[in-house]
Design a protein around this motif. Structure first.
Motif, PDB file in Angstrom:
ATOM      1  N   ARG A 155      33.407  32.786  45.296  1.00 24.18           N
ATOM      2  CA  ARG A 155      34.296  32.774  44.138  1.00 24.18           C
ATOM      3  C   ARG A 155      35.105  31.491  44.038  1.00 24.18           C
ATOM      4  N   SER A 156      35.343  30.861  45.188  1.00 21.64           N
ATOM      5  CA  SER A 156      36.097  29.604  45.186  1.00 21.64           C
ATOM      6  C   SER A 156      35.241  28.416  44.749  1.00 21.64           C
ATOM      7  N   GLY A 157      33.928  28.627  44.614  1.00 23.50           N
ATOM      8  CA  GLY A 157      33.028  27.553  44.232  1.00 23.50           C
ATOM      9  C   GLY A 157      32.362  26.864  45.405  1.00 23.50           C
ATOM     10  N   ALA A 158      32.734  27.222  46.633  1.00 21.08           N
ATOM     11  CA  ALA A 158      32.126  26.619  47.821  1.00 21.08           C
ATOM     12  C   ALA A 158      30.752  27.235  48.086  1.00 21.08           C
ATOM     13  N   PRO A 159      29.826  26.474  48.660  1.00 21.48           N
ATOM     14  CA  PRO A 159      28.516  27.047  49.009  1.00 21.48           C
ATOM     15  C   PRO A 159      28.675  28.178  50.020  1.00 21.48           C
ATOM     16  N   ARG A 160      27.862  29.180  49.901  1.00 24.92           N
ATOM     17  CA  ARG A 160      27.897  30.268  50.876  1.00 24.92           C
ATOM     18  C   ARG A 160      27.470  29.715  52.235  1.00 24.92           C
ATOM     19  N   PRO A 161      28.258  29.970  53.276  1.00 29.80           N
ATOM     20  CA  PRO A 161      28.014  29.340  54.586  1.00 29.80           C
ATOM     21  C   PRO A 161      26.610  29.548  55.135  1.00 29.80           C
ATOM     22  N   ALA A 162      26.053  30.741  54.986  1.00 29.66           N
ATOM     23  CA  ALA A 162      24.718  30.995  55.535  1.00 29.66           C
ATOM     24  C   ALA A 162      23.664  30.148  54.842  1.00 29.66           C
ATOM     25  N   LEU A 163      23.791  29.990  53.526  1.00 28.06           N
ATOM     26  CA  LEU A 163      22.842  29.156  52.794  1.00 28.06           C
ATOM     27  C   LEU A 163      22.960  27.700  53.227  1.00 28.06           C
ATOM     28  N   LEU A 164      24.194  27.228  53.340  1.00 27.82           N
ATOM     29  CA  LEU A 164      24.414  25.836  53.727  1.00 27.82           C
ATOM     30  C   LEU A 164      23.884  25.571  55.136  1.00 27.82           C
ATOM     31  N   ASP A 165      24.137  26.480  56.055  1.00 27.97           N
ATOM     32  CA  ASP A 165      23.659  26.307  57.430  1.00 27.97           C
ATOM     33  C   ASP A 165      22.137  26.243  57.475  1.00 27.97           C
ATOM     34  N   ASN A 166      21.479  27.144  56.736  1.00 26.25           N
ATOM     35  CA  ASN A 166      20.014  27.141  56.718  1.00 26.25           C
ATOM     36  C   ASN A 166      19.469  25.881  56.078  1.00 26.25           C
ATOM     37  N   LEU A 167      20.111  25.415  55.023  1.00 21.84           N
ATOM     38  CA  LEU A 167      19.659  24.199  54.346  1.00 21.84           C
ATOM     39  C   LEU A 167      19.782  22.983  55.259  1.00 21.84           C
ATOM     40  N   ILE A 168      20.928  22.821  55.901  1.00 29.71           N
ATOM     41  CA  ILE A 168      21.133  21.670  56.778  1.00 29.71           C
ATOM     42  C   ILE A 168      20.148  21.704  57.949  1.00 29.71           C
ATOM     43  N   ALA A 169      19.896  22.887  58.492  1.00 32.22           N
ATOM     44  CA  ALA A 169      18.925  23.006  59.582  1.00 32.22           C
ATOM     45  C   ALA A 169      17.539  22.579  59.121  1.00 32.22           C
ATOM     46  N   ALA A 170      17.160  22.968  57.892  1.00 26.35           N
ATOM     47  CA  ALA A 170      15.859  22.575  57.358  1.00 26.35           C
ATOM     48  C   ALA A 170      15.791  21.067  57.154  1.00 26.35           C
ATOM     49  N   ALA A 171      16.865  20.480  56.615  1.00 27.09           N
ATOM     50  CA  ALA A 171      16.897  19.032  56.391  1.00 27.09           C
ATOM     51  C   ALA A 171      16.748  18.274  57.702  1.00 27.09           C
ATOM     52  N   ARG A 172      17.414  18.731  58.741  1.00 28.12           N
ATOM     53  CA  ARG A 172      17.317  18.068  60.036  1.00 28.12           C
ATOM     54  C   ARG A 172      15.922  18.210  60.628  1.00 28.12           C
ATOM     55  N   SER A 173      15.308  19.367  60.452  1.00 31.90           N
ATOM     56  CA  SER A 173      13.965  19.581  60.988  1.00 31.90           C
ATOM     57  C   SER A 173      12.953  18.689  60.281  1.00 31.90           C
ATOM     58  N   ILE A 174      13.056  18.601  58.955  1.00 30.74           N
ATOM     59  CA  ILE A 174      12.136  17.743  58.209  1.00 30.74           C
ATOM     60  C   ILE A 174      12.355  16.283  58.597  1.00 30.74           C
ATOM     61  N   SER A 175      13.620  15.880  58.740  1.00 31.72           N
ATOM     62  CA  SER A 175      13.924  14.507  59.151  1.00 31.72           C
ATOM     63  C   SER A 175      13.315  14.204  60.510  1.00 31.72           C
ATOM     64  N   ARG A 176      13.410  15.136  61.448  1.00 30.36           N
ATOM     65  CA  ARG A 176      12.803  14.918  62.767  1.00 30.36           C
ATOM     66  C   ARG A 176      11.296  14.749  62.641  1.00 30.36           C
ATOM     67  N   SER A 177      10.676  15.502  61.728  1.00 33.07           N
ATOM     68  CA  SER A 177       9.227  15.375  61.551  1.00 33.07           C
ATOM     69  C   SER A 177       8.857  14.020  60.967  1.00 33.07           C
ATOM     70  N   MET A 178       9.820  13.346  60.296  1.00 37.64           N
ATOM     71  CA  MET A 178       9.597  12.008  59.775  1.00 37.64           C
ATOM     72  C   MET A 178       9.984  10.926  60.786  1.00 37.64           C
ATOM     73  N   GLY A 179      10.387  11.336  61.989  1.00 39.63           N
ATOM     74  CA  GLY A 179      10.694  10.389  63.053  1.00 39.63           C
ATOM     75  C   GLY A 179      12.160  10.130  63.263  1.00 39.63           C
ATOM     76  N   HIS A 180      13.037  10.731  62.451  1.00 38.14           N
ATOM     77  CA  HIS A 180      14.469  10.463  62.596  1.00 38.14           C
ATOM     78  C   HIS A 180      15.005  11.052  63.904  1.00 38.14           C
ATOM     79  N   GLY A 181      15.743  10.228  64.635  1.00 38.27           N
ATOM     80  CA  GLY A 181      16.364  10.688  65.863  1.00 38.27           C
ATOM     81  C   GLY A 181      15.455  10.661  67.074  1.00 38.27           C
ATOM     82  N   GLN A 182      14.218  10.189  66.893  1.00 44.28           N
ATOM     83  CA  GLN A 182      13.298  10.136  68.027  1.00 44.28           C
ATOM     84  C   GLN A 182      13.403   8.803  68.732  1.00 44.28           C
ATOM     85  N   LEU A 183      13.421   8.837  70.045  1.00 44.31           N
ATOM     86  CA  LEU A 183      13.495   7.631  70.853  1.00 44.31           C
ATOM     87  C   LEU A 183      12.187   6.869  70.770  1.00 44.31           C
ATOM     88  N   GLN A 184      12.308   5.526  70.742  1.00 46.57           N
ATOM     89  CA  GLN A 184      11.111   4.682  70.664  1.00 46.57           C
ATOM     90  C   GLN A 184      10.681   4.248  72.061  1.00 46.57           C
TER      91      GLN A 184
END
Length: 256
Positions: A227-256
């Motif tokens: 009601r305050s206009g903020a994203p629902r925490p569970a949705l935001l947590d799941n979205l950020i986790a997905a973004a990080r997982s996809i980024s890792r699959s693109m090589g982000h955060g991996q040691l060379q």
């Protein structure tokens, strides 16, 4: 005080050298001019080519400074690769949240949806595969604009047309919103593209940390936001986790 990072110094030296030469410079000449081993020079130049700061001639005989070495790299990634690596995560995100999910890339002043997964009630959503929408009028676009300051300034200077009565059309307001996106790492749009739809998005980063795409979800405003206009925490947590997982699959955060 920590010492200087040698690889950064050397890469900068390569850029300075190429900037002073009117013609493409062979690898051996770069190595000789900088007093570096050829193998070391090749690694430096190959990395600079990969990040878009340096280009190689068609016959691979020489290297030259890119026309816009520090510009946006939005056209340097293969859309099919982005989509194929992200599909499993967006499918899972849709299943966990019950929301329609999307992957977007920046194309000019718009964002293009390159993959979407519809929720059962999402048939009417605008954010479908192949659709392009104004970058300022959705959470997806604001993820891209937040990390492409040059484009954001261009859009603000040229005017921000309204798509709905909730679209951000004031340049100062959009600038504040983009600063908040950079701080938080996510963006939320409420009725700015479709009057009764909210969008939530997070960045997908490549190996070097640049934002190459965005993953998002969408649904009715009261489903996505409190009601305050903020994203629902569970949705935001799941979205950020997905973004990080996809980024890792693109090589982000991996040691060379």
């Amino acid at each position: 005080m920590p010492g200087l990072i040698q690889s950064v110094e050397r890469a900068t030296a390569v850029l300075h050298l190429l900037a002073t030469r009117p013609e493409p410079v062979p690898l051996s000449e770069i190595a000789s001019a900088l007093g570096l081993a050829k193998t070391t020079t090749h690694g430096l130049v190959r990395t600079l080519v990969a990040v878009g700061a340096v280009e190689q001639t068609a016959d691979t005989a020489g290297y030259y400074l890119a026309d816009d070495p520090f510009g946006a790299r939005k056209d340097r990634w293969d859309v099919n690769e982005v989509r194929s690596r992200a599909m499993n995560w967006t499918d899972a995100l849709a299943a966990r949240t019950g929301m329609a999910t999307q992957i977007s890339v920046l194309r000019g002043r718009e964002v293009r949806i390159v993959h979407d997964v519809l929720a059962a009630h999402g048939d009417g959503l605008v954010l479908r595969t192949g659709k392009s929408v104004p970058a300022h009028a959705t959470a997806h676009g604001r993820i891209h604009l937040a990390f492409d300051v040059h484009l954001a300034r261009e859009l603000i200077a040229s005017g921000l047309p309204a798509v709905t009565h909730r679209t951000i059309t004031d340049g100062a307001q959009l600038a504040r919103e983009l600063a908040a996106v950079r701080d938080s790492g996510w963006a939320c749009g409420r009725g700015d593209l479709e009057a009764d739809v909210a969008t939530l998005a997070a960045p997908i980063r490549d190996q070097g940390g640049s934002v190459m795409a965005a993953v998002g979800l969408s649904g009715e405003i009261d489903e996505v936001c409190t009601r305050s206009g903020a994203p629902r925490p569970a949705l935001l947590d799941n979205l950020i986790a997905a973004a990080r997982s996809i980024s890792r699959s693109m090589g982000h955060g991996q040691l060379q």
